[in-house]
Motif scaffolding. Sequence first.
Motif, PDB file in Angstrom:
ATOM      1  N   MET A   1       5.783  -3.485  13.783  1.00 19.48           N
ATOM      2  CA  MET A   1       6.305  -2.255  13.169  1.00 19.48           C
ATOM      3  C   MET A   1       5.322  -1.844  12.082  1.00 19.48           C
ATOM      4  O   MET A   1       4.941  -2.670  11.254  1.00 19.48           O
ATOM      5  CB  MET A   1       7.687  -2.507  12.559  1.00 19.48           C
ATOM      6  CG  MET A   1       8.334  -1.273  11.969  1.00 19.48           C
ATOM      7  SD  MET A   1      10.009  -1.560  11.313  1.00 19.48           S
ATOM      8  CE  MET A   1      10.991  -1.632  12.797  1.00 19.48           C
TER       9      MET A   1
ATOM     10  N   GLN B   1       0.828  -1.215   0.000  1.00 20.58           N
ATOM     11  CA  GLN B   1       0.000   0.000   0.000  1.00 20.58           C
ATOM     12  C   GLN B   1       0.860   1.262   0.000  1.00 20.58           C
ATOM     13  O   GLN B   1       1.813   1.350   0.782  1.00 20.58           O
ATOM     14  CB  GLN B   1      -0.844   0.049   1.273  1.00 20.58           C
ATOM     15  CG  GLN B   1      -1.918  -0.993   1.333  1.00 20.58           C
ATOM     16  CD  GLN B   1      -2.956  -0.617   2.370  1.00 20.58           C
ATOM     17  OE1 GLN B   1      -3.653   0.385   2.257  1.00 20.58           O
ATOM     18  NE2 GLN B   1      -3.062  -1.422   3.401  1.00 20.58           N
TER      19      GLN B   1
ATOM     20  N   VAL C   1       8.273  -8.150  11.799  1.00 16.99           N
ATOM     21  CA  VAL C   1       9.193  -7.234  12.482  1.00 16.99           C
ATOM     22  C   VAL C   1       8.364  -6.382  13.443  1.00 16.99           C
ATOM     23  O   VAL C   1       7.301  -5.876  13.080  1.00 16.99           O
ATOM     24  CB  VAL C   1       9.924  -6.337  11.453  1.00 16.99           C
ATOM     25  CG1 VAL C   1      10.833  -5.340  12.158  1.00 16.99           C
ATOM     26  CG2 VAL C   1      10.738  -7.196  10.483  1.00 16.99           C
TER      27      VAL C   1
ATOM     28  N   GLY D   1       4.377 -10.754   4.422  1.00 12.70           N
ATOM     29  CA  GLY D   1       4.715 -10.896   5.836  1.00 12.70           C
ATOM     30  C   GLY D   1       3.605 -11.680   6.537  1.00 12.70           C
ATOM     31  O   GLY D   1       2.503 -11.870   6.002  1.00 12.70           O
TER      32      GLY D   1
ATOM     33  N   ASP E   1      -6.991  -9.094  -6.578  1.00 10.70           N
ATOM     34  CA  ASP E   1      -5.640  -8.738  -7.045  1.00 10.70           C
ATOM     35  C   ASP E   1      -4.867  -9.999  -7.439  1.00 10.70           C
ATOM     36  O   ASP E   1      -4.129 -10.021  -8.418  1.00 10.70           O
ATOM     37  CB  ASP E   1      -4.818  -8.069  -5.928  1.00 10.70           C
ATOM     38  CG  ASP E   1      -5.412  -6.758  -5.445  1.00 10.70           C
ATOM     39  OD1 ASP E   1      -6.154  -6.127  -6.213  1.00 10.70           O
ATOM     40  OD2 ASP E   1      -5.126  -6.375  -4.282  1.00 10.70           O
TER      41      ASP E   1
ATOM     42  N   ASP F   1       1.572 -10.943   8.800  1.00 12.78           N
ATOM     43  CA  ASP F   1       0.300 -10.278   9.106  1.00 12.78           C
ATOM     44  C   ASP F   1      -0.747 -10.453   8.004  1.00 12.78           C
ATOM     45  O   ASP F   1      -1.926 -10.170   8.229  1.00 12.78           O
ATOM     46  CB  ASP F   1       0.521  -8.775   9.382  1.00 12.78           C
ATOM     47  CG  ASP F   1       1.071  -8.035   8.178  1.00 12.78           C
ATOM     48  OD1 ASP F   1       1.701  -8.676   7.305  1.00 12.78           O
ATOM     49  OD2 ASP F   1       0.881  -6.812   8.098  1.00 12.78           O
ATOM     50  N   GLN F   2      -0.338 -10.906   6.817  1.00 12.55           N
ATOM     51  CA  GLN F   2      -1.302 -11.045   5.716  1.00 12.55           C
ATOM     52  C   GLN F   2      -1.847 -12.466   5.581  1.00 12.55           C
ATOM     53  O   GLN F   2      -2.623 -12.766   4.675  1.00 12.55           O
ATOM     54  CB  GLN F   2      -0.662 -10.611   4.389  1.00 12.55           C
ATOM     55  CG  GLN F   2      -0.328  -9.138   4.342  1.00 12.55           C
ATOM     56  CD  GLN F   2      -1.549  -8.254   4.531  1.00 12.55           C
ATOM     57  OE1 GLN F   2      -2.590  -8.474   3.915  1.00 12.55           O
ATOM     58  NE2 GLN F   2      -1.444  -7.277   5.402  1.00 12.55           N
TER      59      GLN F   2
ATOM     60  N   TYR G   1     -12.181  -4.828   1.862  1.00 11.19           N
ATOM     61  CA  TYR G   1     -10.768  -4.866   1.474  1.00 11.19           C
ATOM     62  C   TYR G   1     -10.258  -6.277   1.111  1.00 11.19           C
ATOM     63  O   TYR G   1      -9.638  -6.477   0.065  1.00 11.19           O
ATOM     64  CB  TYR G   1      -9.987  -4.264   2.646  1.00 11.19           C
ATOM     65  CG  TYR G   1      -8.498  -4.170   2.549  1.00 11.19           C
ATOM     66  CD1 TYR G   1      -7.864  -2.925   2.612  1.00 11.19           C
ATOM     67  CD2 TYR G   1      -7.693  -5.300   2.449  1.00 11.19           C
ATOM     68  CE1 TYR G   1      -6.489  -2.820   2.565  1.00 11.19           C
ATOM     69  CE2 TYR G   1      -6.324  -5.202   2.391  1.00 11.19           C
ATOM     70  CZ  TYR G   1      -5.724  -3.962   2.454  1.00 11.19           C
ATOM     71  OH  TYR G   1      -4.370  -3.865   2.404  1.00 11.19           O
TER      72      TYR G   1
ATOM     73  N   LYS H   1       3.525   1.363   9.337  1.00 12.29           N
ATOM     74  CA  LYS H   1       3.687   2.643   8.640  1.00 12.29           C
ATOM     75  C   LYS H   1       2.988   3.761   9.395  1.00 12.29           C
ATOM     76  O   LYS H   1       3.356   4.920   9.282  1.00 12.29           O
ATOM     77  CB  LYS H   1       3.036   2.568   7.246  1.00 12.29           C
ATOM     78  CG  LYS H   1       3.652   1.568   6.288  1.00 12.29           C
ATOM     79  CD  LYS H   1       3.023   1.738   4.897  1.00 12.29           C
ATOM     80  CE  LYS H   1       3.324   0.588   3.970  1.00 12.29           C
ATOM     81  NZ  LYS H   1       2.127  -0.165   3.550  1.00 12.29           N
TER      82      LYS H   1
END
Length: 354
Positions: free
Chosen positions: A217, A30, A207, A166, A154, A168-169, A147, A219
């Motif tokens: 961690m 993103q 991370v 990562g 996609d 988290d997905q 989403y 954005k």
Amino acid sequence: MSDASTGAANPHLAQYAAKGLKGRILSGVQPTGNLHLGNYLGAIRNFARLQGDYECLYCVVDLHAITQPQDPKQLAAQTREIAAAFLAAGVDGQKQIIFAQSTVPEHAQLAWIFNCVARVGWMNRMTQFKEKAGKDRENASLGLYAYPALMAADILIYKATHVPVGEDQKQHLELTRDIAIKFNNDFAAPDFFPVTEPLIFGAATRVMSLRDGTKKMSKSDASDYSRINLTDDADAIAQKIRRAKTDPLPMPETPDDAEKRPDADNLLGIYAALADREKDDIVGEFAGRQFSEFKAELTELAVAKLGPIGAEMQRLMKDPGHVDAVLRDGAQRARALAGPILDDVYKTVGFLKP
Ligand code: TYM
């Protein structure tokens, strides 16, 4: 999972190689600012490493970005910045396909169909929606809720077989598999969509924040000291590592000890990933030593590995014409793949040809 890019011996590719096929990868990032070390170690670095074995599509997911408010001027700049990061990390923009999601309208077209395949109950289980919507769920955009169906589109608009991401997905990729299976069943089209496999590998698949080893961690963290941005210079990297949270004890003696100390464990994982070594090895090397010594070595390593990428990103961002040309060419090639698949989907669903 061990390194996934092992050429002919790659176990993830055996079933495709047997049919004389190459696996196809799609992944996305993103353009929401502050591209950081987690994005790099968890995903973008792997994008470059996988390109020898797979046909790859790497997408800047601007449609996903607007599920939360964005400043239009910044969105455009950040879209170029992510494309620059793909290139700076070593993705070959001529051999592989780098593009912006909104320039390939087939993503949004398939997403609508998937909105009608996915169940509300499935969406209600998505932890990322719960985290991003927070307490004020009634006020979240409908796009934020839908989403994961766009994310499935996609991937499946290219019938991608593998998706490097990562940790988290993971849940979103499980949903993608559920959508593929349900579509294939609902429309009596066995094997129409592949059941895509996630590729989550390396020593830093999750991370954590430098200020709190129990938080990812991210954005969007208000503190810039929580993350190392890919465009940080050597001074900023050094300062952030020096200020990274640790505990008063010496470095962990064993992997088990490290696991119980999230801040130390996170820094050790970052070191291992940057050095391309096993975390247990790094624990052994620094066992019982002072954090200050370890941090000095981590800084040196991080600056050596990230410095050239940051510098190349800065150089590319001063040449937006080049980045735009890569994105334009990528979009054309992506559309050439997506168009025929969408035609088949429309036929399968029963839509008339125009
Ligand atoms: P995004 O933009 O949040 O993150 C981009 C990639 O970085 C990984 N990542 C991390 N890895 C390790 N540690 C971290 N702290 C960390 N933070 C982020 C993410 O797992 C991701 O691989 N929904 C996706 C974007 C997306 C996508 C797709 C991905 C849209 N469509 C199709 C794959 C395929 C996202 O928000 O990533």
